[in-house]
Scaffold this motif. Structure first.
Motif, PDB file in Angstrom:
ATOM      1  N   VAL A 239      37.368 108.230   7.676  1.00 34.85           N
ATOM      2  CA  VAL A 239      37.386 107.170   8.697  1.00 34.85           C
ATOM      3  C   VAL A 239      37.632 107.776  10.073  1.00 34.85           C
ATOM      4  N   THR A 243      35.628 107.611  13.665  1.00 40.09           N
ATOM      5  CA  THR A 243      36.190 106.885  14.807  1.00 40.09           C
ATOM      6  C   THR A 243      36.806 107.789  15.857  1.00 40.09           C
ATOM      7  N   LEU A 253      37.585  99.640  10.689  1.00 39.31           N
ATOM      8  CA  LEU A 253      36.910 100.288   9.562  1.00 39.31           C
ATOM      9  C   LEU A 253      37.785 100.237   8.312  1.00 39.31           C
ATOM     10  N   VAL A 277      29.671 102.629   7.633  1.00 41.73           N
ATOM     11  CA  VAL A 277      29.620 102.668   9.100  1.00 41.73           C
ATOM     12  C   VAL A 277      28.226 102.287   9.588  1.00 41.73           C
ATOM     13  N   LEU A 281      28.604  98.720  11.293  1.00 40.19           N
ATOM     14  CA  LEU A 281      29.015  98.969  12.678  1.00 40.19           C
ATOM     15  C   LEU A 281      27.855  99.377  13.586  1.00 40.19           C
TER      16      LEU A 281
END
Length: 700
Positions: A239, A243, A253, A277, A281
């Protein structure tokens, strides 16, 4: 893995985290802010949005209160933006009055009204000194959150931040101020706080750096994944790899992972997180950006018309190179404040892989194309490795580009493109000047071969003109005595004019390509035409029909000669004649982008298009045939009735190009023709202001 997720643990996506939130990540900034305020320092946390500033304030306030500090928080967005300065300062004082529980100490409304004679900032200063400090014995911390909201107010708040600085400086003279400290939080630069460059900048206090989550700091987040994945630490690492530790995205997330039904197979964490992701996203990000985060970054980047080009160009460099050296320039600081890039080890980089995927090269190119008036041209020029000069701006397009760029901060590539365009324009001018110089040399050589012929021709012209003028004088005198004598003299005059016409025709053929000689002959023809028109006016007023007809034919012949003497206009020419040509081309529907009086490449192109459309030789040179065809697009004529022999002379005082013309209704003076009625009416109104009777006729 079929384990149940942690039902108690919750991630917080957006907004401030409560004091006891298990997903709060303690960072170095927590210790720095706490220690700075405890030590009596004024502190400020200025960073991009959704970095956890407000949550940091909540946690720090709690720690300080536990140690006996009196704390208050003012959220400036609660006061509003559509307020007066008095309402704004009143809102600040009211928040302090309530937060420090001073309701029983002073009646706020009465206290505020009693000091109406003071300015709002003075009343705030008075409240701190005479109410707040005497009423509270402990150390005081005032947190001012969302300070960037003041930047959009319709009045300046330089005085507010100057007051905060003054509170710090008062410590030397008034010890009570040592108990007071401020913490400012928001999306701004220190230079934004006091905008007036004539005042001392906001240069006090300690800047608290607020960075993203590091893997060792973020371990509390793994607790919420424990019931969902078999290896929470591995998943958390993946993660953070996406990010970059950005707090909002990291919390979001992690929350997405908890909402998924499928389990994460051990050993496939990296692949699984990448798919998550991409689908939740990056793909269709504008629709899925809830709560808003990516849109906030986009709007921050594109929000300033003057600075957007520079920020996009700077970000484009980072995308292309991977990183650039940080120099703390205003543009770099503004780009960091958007949250899109981060400074690490003296280098600027894209903050994380998600931003890099969403705000990629294609996105930047698209936004730059929408922003620049020369977007397609510069894109093609850069694609050619800056070698294709045909893509550079020239003529009016270059003038428009420079005017657009004048008040903006652009990227280095923009400035390179504009500089290359200007350099090319200079080269074209030099080439035109060199061609003109060469043509002048050729003209000199040609003149040397025509010297003998010119001498003889000039003598002939002089004799003809002198004789012609004498005859005109005699003719004018005779008109006053009798129509019969005028008729005889007019016939003699016409005969002499016929000889002059033949002489002029021979001169035209001899000097066809000699520019200076054409000018000389045109002047003589214009003089002869003016005298004939004056004589014809006398004839018309005395109603001598046959003489009028003969003079009319003579004038017509001279007009044809004058038209044949019209100098061709070509590349490099400048002046009102070129401007008139450009207006006629525009009237005919062959647009050049603007009338500037310069015969450039765009004008050449328009002339060629017109010539092709009219069956002429498309050489890009506006010769007599081309100019004659263009004239028909100007239909609105300013007509002056003939009042006396001197009407034409009177009109020519204001319109040099006026001439005597004919219609089915009789003779009139043409004071100009135009493609649109408004321009013709403007000319007519000008003549009326001088007492001349005039009207506009549509000859279409």
């Amino acid at each position: 893995m079929n384990t149940l997720p942690n039902q108690v643990y919750k991630y917080k996506v957006g907004g401030s985290l409560p004091v006891n939130a298990p997903s709060y990540v303690v960072r170095q900034a927590d210790q720095d802010l706490y220690e700075g305020l405890k030590a009596g320092e004024f502190c400020y946390v200025l960073n991009s949005r959704q970095m956890g500033k407000s949550s940091l304030r909540v946690q720090t306030m709690q720690r300080l209160k536990q140690e006996g500090f009196a704390c208050a928080s003012i959220d400036l967005t609660r006061i509003g933006s559509k307020v007066t300065s008095e309402q704004w300062y009143g809102g600040v004082v009211c928040d302090l009055w309530r937060s420090f529980n001073l309701i029983g100490t002073v009646d706020f409304r009465t206290w505020w009204r009693d000091r109406e004679w003071l300015s709002p900032v003075q009343r705030l200063s008075e409240f701190i000194e005479s109410v707040l400090l005497p009423s509270i014995d402990s150390k005081i911390v005032i947190f001012v959150d969302e300070i960037d909201s003041v930047l959009s107010l319709p009045f300046s708040l330089d005085d507010f931040f100057a007051l905060i600085r003054a509170c710090y400086n008062q410590r030397v003279d008034q010890p009570d101020y040592n108990r007071l400290r401020f913490a400012l939080l928001g999306v701004a630069l220190p230079s934004d706080l006091i905008a007036d460059r004539n005042r001392t900048p906001f240069n006090i206090g300690r800047a608290i750096a607020l960075s993203g989550f590091r893997i060792e700091e973020a371990q509390p987040l793994a607790q919420g994944l424990a019931g969902k994945v078999s290896n929470p630490e591995k998943v958390l690492a993946e993660v953070l790899a996406w990010t970059g530790g950005q707090p909002f995205l990291t919390q979001k997330l992690c929350q997405l992972i908890l909402t998924l039904e499928e389990d994460v197979s051990q050993g496939r964490e990296s692949e699984w997180i990448e798919q998550l992701v991409d689908s939740r996203l990056i793909a269709n990000w504008e629709a899925q950006d809830v709560p808003e985060h990516l849109k906030t970054i986009r709007d921050r980047l594109l929000g300033s018309e003057q600075r957007t080009g520079r920020l996009l160009g700077l970000y484009q460099q980072i995308l292309q190179r991977g990183e650039i050296v940080a120099d703390n320039s205003l543009e770099q600081l503004k780009l960091q404040l958007s949250g899109l890039v981060v400074k690490r080890n003296g280098l600027l980089k894209v903050y994380n892989r998600i931003y890099e995927a969403v705000f990629n090269q294609n996105w930047v190119k698209q936004e730059l194309a929408l922003l620049r008036p020369y977007g397609e041209a510069i894109a093609a020029w850069l694609e050619s490795d800056c070698q294709d000069e045909s893509r550079l701006c020239q003529g009016q397009a270059l003038n428009d580009a420079l005017a657009w760029a004048a008040d903006k901060s652009l990227s280095d590539q923009d400035y390179q493109f504009l500089a290359a365009s200007q350099e090319l324009e200079k080269r074209h001018v030099k080439l035109a000047l060199a061609a003109e110089k060469k043509a002048s040399q050729l003209l000199t050589e040609a003149n040397q071969t025509l010297i003998a012929a010119q001498k003889k021709a000039k003598q002939t012209i002089r004799r003809g003109i002198i004789g012609f003028v004498l005859l005109l004088v005699v003719a004018v005198s005779i008109v006053a005595w009798a129509d019969i004598e005028r008729q005889r003299r007019t016939e003699k005059l016409l005969k002499d004019l016929q000889g002059l016409e033949q002489s002029l025709q021979r001169q035209i053929e001899a000097k066809k390509n000699v520019r200076e000689q054409l000018e000389e002959i045109r002047g003589k023809v214009a003089y002869a035409q003016a005298e004939l028109e004056k004589e014809r006016l006398n004839v018309l007023l005395n109603r001598s029909g046959s003489a009028s007809t003969q003079l009319e034919n003579a004038i017509k012949n001279l007009r044809e000669i004058s038209a044949s003497l019209s100098l061709p206009l070509q590349l490099g020419d400048r002046g009102p004649e070129v401007a008139e040509l450009q207006r006629k081309l525009d009237d005919a529907g062959f647009h050049i982008g603007g009338v500037d009086g310069i015969f450039g490449l765009q004008t050449v192109s328009a002339v060629k298009q017109f010539q092709n459309a009219r069956g002429l030789v498309a050489d890009g040179i506006a010769g007599p045939d081309t100019q004659k065809l263009l004239q028909k697009y100007r239909n609105y004529v300013v007509v002056v009735p003939v009042q006396s022999p001197y009407t034409l002379l009177e009109v020519r005082q204001y319109v040099k190009t006026a001439y005597l013309a004919d219609s089915e209704s009789g003779a009139y003076i043409d004071a100009g023709s135009f493609s649109d009625q408004s321009s013709a009416e403007k000319r007519a109104e000008e003549l009326r202001s001088h007492g001349i009777k005039v009207h506009v006729v549509d000859f279409q």
